[in-house]
Each structure stands twice: as C-alpha cells, then as structure tokens.
Design a protein around this motif. Structure first.
Motif, mmCIF file in Angstrom:
data_model
loop_
_atom_site.group_PDB
_atom_site.id
_atom_site.type_symbol
_atom_site.label_atom_id
_atom_site.label_comp_id
_atom_site.label_asym_id
_atom_site.label_seq_id
_atom_site.Cartn_x
_atom_site.Cartn_y
_atom_site.Cartn_z
ATOM 1 N N ASN A 1 -20.803 23.215 -13.815
ATOM 2 C CA ASN A 1 -21.774 22.126 -13.802
ATOM 3 C C ASN A 1 -22.736 22.319 -12.632
ATOM 4 O O ASN A 1 -22.415 21.986 -11.496
ATOM 5 C CB ASN A 1 -21.018 20.786 -13.681
ATOM 6 C CG ASN A 1 -21.950 19.601 -13.816
ATOM 7 O OD1 ASN A 1 -23.150 19.696 -13.518
ATOM 8 N ND2 ASN A 1 -21.419 18.477 -14.264
ATOM 9 N N VAL A 2 -23.899 22.868 -12.918
ATOM 10 C CA VAL A 2 -24.846 23.219 -11.850
ATOM 11 C C VAL A 2 -25.350 21.965 -11.126
ATOM 12 O O VAL A 2 -25.490 21.958 -9.903
ATOM 13 C CB VAL A 2 -26.026 24.053 -12.410
ATOM 14 C CG1 VAL A 2 -27.107 24.246 -11.356
ATOM 15 C CG2 VAL A 2 -25.533 25.413 -12.888
ATOM 16 N N ASP A 3 -25.591 20.885 -11.871
ATOM 17 C CA ASP A 3 -26.075 19.646 -11.235
ATOM 18 C C ASP A 3 -25.087 19.153 -10.184
ATOM 19 O O ASP A 3 -25.469 18.731 -9.090
ATOM 20 C CB ASP A 3 -26.291 18.543 -12.284
ATOM 21 C CG ASP A 3 -27.515 18.853 -13.139
ATOM 22 O OD1 ASP A 3 -28.362 19.635 -12.668
ATOM 23 O OD2 ASP A 3 -27.598 18.321 -14.261
ATOM 24 N N LEU A 4 -23.810 19.221 -10.537
ATOM 25 C CA LEU A 4 -22.763 18.786 -9.601
ATOM 26 C C LEU A 4 -22.736 19.714 -8.383
ATOM 27 O O LEU A 4 -22.616 19.265 -7.243
ATOM 28 C CB LEU A 4 -21.413 18.825 -10.329
ATOM 29 C CG LEU A 4 -20.326 17.859 -9.881
ATOM 30 C CD1 LEU A 4 -20.834 16.434 -9.812
ATOM 31 C CD2 LEU A 4 -19.138 17.961 -10.839
ATOM 32 N N ALA A 5 -22.870 21.012 -8.637
ATOM 33 C CA ALA A 5 -22.844 22.000 -7.543
ATOM 34 C C ALA A 5 -24.027 21.810 -6.594
ATOM 35 O O ALA A 5 -23.953 22.159 -5.417
ATOM 36 C CB ALA A 5 -22.853 23.418 -8.109
ATOM 37 N N GLY B 1 -17.251 25.708 2.741
ATOM 38 C CA GLY B 1 -16.840 24.728 1.744
ATOM 39 C C GLY B 1 -17.252 23.309 2.074
ATOM 40 O O GLY B 1 -16.607 22.351 1.673
ATOM 41 N N ALA B 2 -18.361 23.165 2.835
ATOM 42 C CA ALA B 2 -18.845 21.820 3.157
ATOM 43 C C ALA B 2 -19.631 21.242 1.985
ATOM 44 O O ALA B 2 -20.021 20.080 2.004
ATOM 45 C CB ALA B 2 -19.726 21.868 4.395
ATOM 46 N N GLY B 3 -19.887 22.058 0.979
ATOM 47 C CA GLY B 3 -20.668 21.588 -0.169
ATOM 48 C C GLY B 3 -22.134 21.439 0.181
ATOM 49 O O GLY B 3 -22.846 20.604 -0.378
ATOM 50 N N MET B 4 -22.593 22.258 1.115
ATOM 51 C CA MET B 4 -23.999 22.160 1.526
ATOM 52 C C MET B 4 -24.782 23.429 1.255
ATOM 53 O O MET B 4 -25.980 23.498 1.529
ATOM 54 C CB MET B 4 -24.076 21.841 3.013
ATOM 55 C CG MET B 4 -23.653 20.423 3.320
ATOM 56 S SD MET B 4 -23.861 20.069 5.045
ATOM 57 C CE MET B 4 -25.623 20.240 5.232
ATOM 58 N N GLY B 5 -24.113 24.452 0.761
ATOM 59 C CA GLY B 5 -24.761 25.749 0.582
ATOM 60 C C GLY B 5 -25.970 25.689 -0.330
ATOM 61 O O GLY B 5 -27.093 26.007 0.085
ATOM 62 N N LEU B 6 -25.760 25.265 -1.574
ATOM 63 C CA LEU B 6 -26.883 25.224 -2.530
ATOM 64 C C LEU B 6 -27.961 24.227 -2.093
ATOM 65 O O LEU B 6 -29.152 24.566 -2.110
ATOM 66 C CB LEU B 6 -26.370 24.922 -3.942
ATOM 67 C CG LEU B 6 -25.583 26.057 -4.628
ATOM 68 C CD1 LEU B 6 -24.969 25.557 -5.926
ATOM 69 C CD2 LEU B 6 -26.456 27.269 -4.882
ATOM 70 N N PRO B 7 -27.587 22.985 -1.679
ATOM 71 C CA PRO B 7 -28.641 22.069 -1.203
ATOM 72 C C PRO B 7 -29.416 22.630 -0.007
ATOM 73 O O PRO B 7 -30.630 22.457 0.073
ATOM 74 C CB PRO B 7 -27.864 20.799 -0.807
ATOM 75 C CG PRO B 7 -26.602 20.857 -1.584
ATOM 76 C CD PRO B 7 -26.275 22.310 -1.761
#
Lengths: 140, 109
Positions: free
Chosen positions: A85-89, A107-113
């Motif tokens: 799910n790209v939107d979620l990523a 793994g902070a979940g900030m890479g793509l943003p």
C-alpha cells in the motif's frame, strides 16, 4: 557544469556496512560539479533515505544519478518485494521495519516522506512482488 | 567554538585518530532516529546520539556535522571509528548524559 553526467550505484540488501556509500559519492560528485550547497543537502538527504530503504526493505537494487542541464535526477529501482500500500507507506510514522532495524535508529517511517519533501518532483510506483521504482527530480 | 574547545567538557575522550580539531561547532542536535536527524539537524552540528553503528558516520558526513558525541561513556564499534577517521568526523564519548552535555554547550556556544 557538464551538460550530462550519469552514475549508477548498486545497493545490497541488508548491507549496512556500505550503506550510505552511494549517497556520499553522489554528494561529493555534486560538490565537485559546483552545485549549490542547499540543493546538495536536499539531494544527499533524499538519496540517503532511498539507499537505506533499499538496504533495509528490499532484496537489493540500484540508484542512478543523472545530471541533465538544469535538472538532477535520482532514480532508484529495487528487485522486490514491492510495497503493498504505497499511500500508507507515504504516511509519516508508518513503517514495516522490524525490532532489530528500529534499534539501529531506522524504521521511523519518515524515509519516503523525507524524500518527497526534499525533491522538487517525486514519483513512486510499486508492484508486489516485482519491486519499487522511485524518481526524484531536483531543479538546479 | 571549535572542537578543541570541547577539551574542558567533563571526562571527554576522543575515540578516533587523524581528526582536525579546528573544525567549527555551530550548534547541537540530540536524536537517535536517523531519518529524523537527517531531516532536522543542521550543518556544523555537534550530534549527541546513543547510536554507534557505521551509519551514524554516513549521516554526519551527509549533513556536514562537526562531530558526534556519545553520552554516558558509550563506546563506538571499531569499524565505526575507522570509517569516522576516513571521513574526518570526530567521535567523542563522555560520562555526562545528553541533557548535561547540552547544558555544557549552552555555556559555550
């Protein structure tokens, strides 16, 4: 500055000892070519995040740097497993990284943003299990 | 202030060799989540972190940080220190915790 310039870097899966090398070389190259330091900083952050994403989440991949006139392209491609799910990523704070990866400070979940924020244009396409392609464009 | 001026910080030890101690420290940043640090730390920062693996050197180089300070006597891994020397990034350790290190900087910066 040269009109066109192209480099490719391979990034190994879970290869943390050399992860970051591609981004450092990209940064050094842009500096030598006389690119503005604030643009270099954005490209360095974005390419580092892309490089770490390939190392952490994929089965391996590559990063291409292309300088073409007044635009710099950083394009990545990995060999799977793809993002469901790209939107979620793309949501800040969302990550599939496991405990061991998080302990290393990833793994902070900030890479793509972070990549999207740094780039002037950002495109992502992903297919399970083929892999993920990202294209980032920076205006010089 | 420059790296040399850190010598007066309590129990501070430089963990790697071949470092230019005349590098300027412009600010201080504290953080352990690498993506967060990448997004927010400024050029010339002294970075206080408990992370010790090789990727902290990549982050420090990409952001042109002045040095890395490991709090509470944390020691870095050997390959991290070797990479730090190659890249000219000073890695220090001190018995002080991150808060106390920041307080010390407040007096000096």
């Amino acid at each position: 500055m040269a009109d066109t310039y192209e480099m490719t870097f391979n990034v190994g899966s879970r290869d943390f000892s050399s992860a970051g090398d591609a981004s450092r070389t990209i940064k050094r190259t842009l500096k030598q070519l006389g690119v503005d330091s604030s643009i270099i900083r954005r490209i360095a952050i974005a390419s580092y995040e892309a490089e770490m994403n390939i190392a952490i989440h994929s089965l391996g991949g590559k990063i291409d740097l292309l300088i073409d006139g007044d635009r710099i392209f950083v394009e990545t491609e990995d060999y799977g497993p793809g993002i469901e799910n790209v939107d979620l990523a793309m949501t800040e704070g969302w990550s599939t990284a496991g405990h061991e990866i998080r302990e290393m400070g990833f793994g902070a979940g900030m890479g793509l943003p972070n990549m999207k924020k740094c780039a002037d244009e950002f495109y992502i396409e992903s297919e399970v299990p083929t892999g993920t392609k990202i294209k980032m464009i920076f205006n010089i | 202030m420059i790296l040399k001026d850190l010598a007066s910080l309590e129990g501070l030890k430089l963990l790697n060799e071949d470092i230019d101690l005349n590098k300027e420290i412009e600010s201080v940043y504290i953080g352990d989540l690498l993506s967060w640090v990448m997004a927010h730390a400024g050029k010339g920062s002294a970075w206080i972190t408990v992370q010790t693996h090789m990727n902290i050197i990549a982050v420090a180089v990409l952001l042109e940080m002045s040095c890395i300070i490991l709090p509470e006597n944390i020691k870095a891994e050997e390959n991290t220190l070797a990479r730090a020397s190659e890249e000219g990034i000073a890695v220090f350790t001190t018995p002080l915790d991150a808060y106390k290190i920041a307080c010390e900087f407040k007096e000096r910066l």
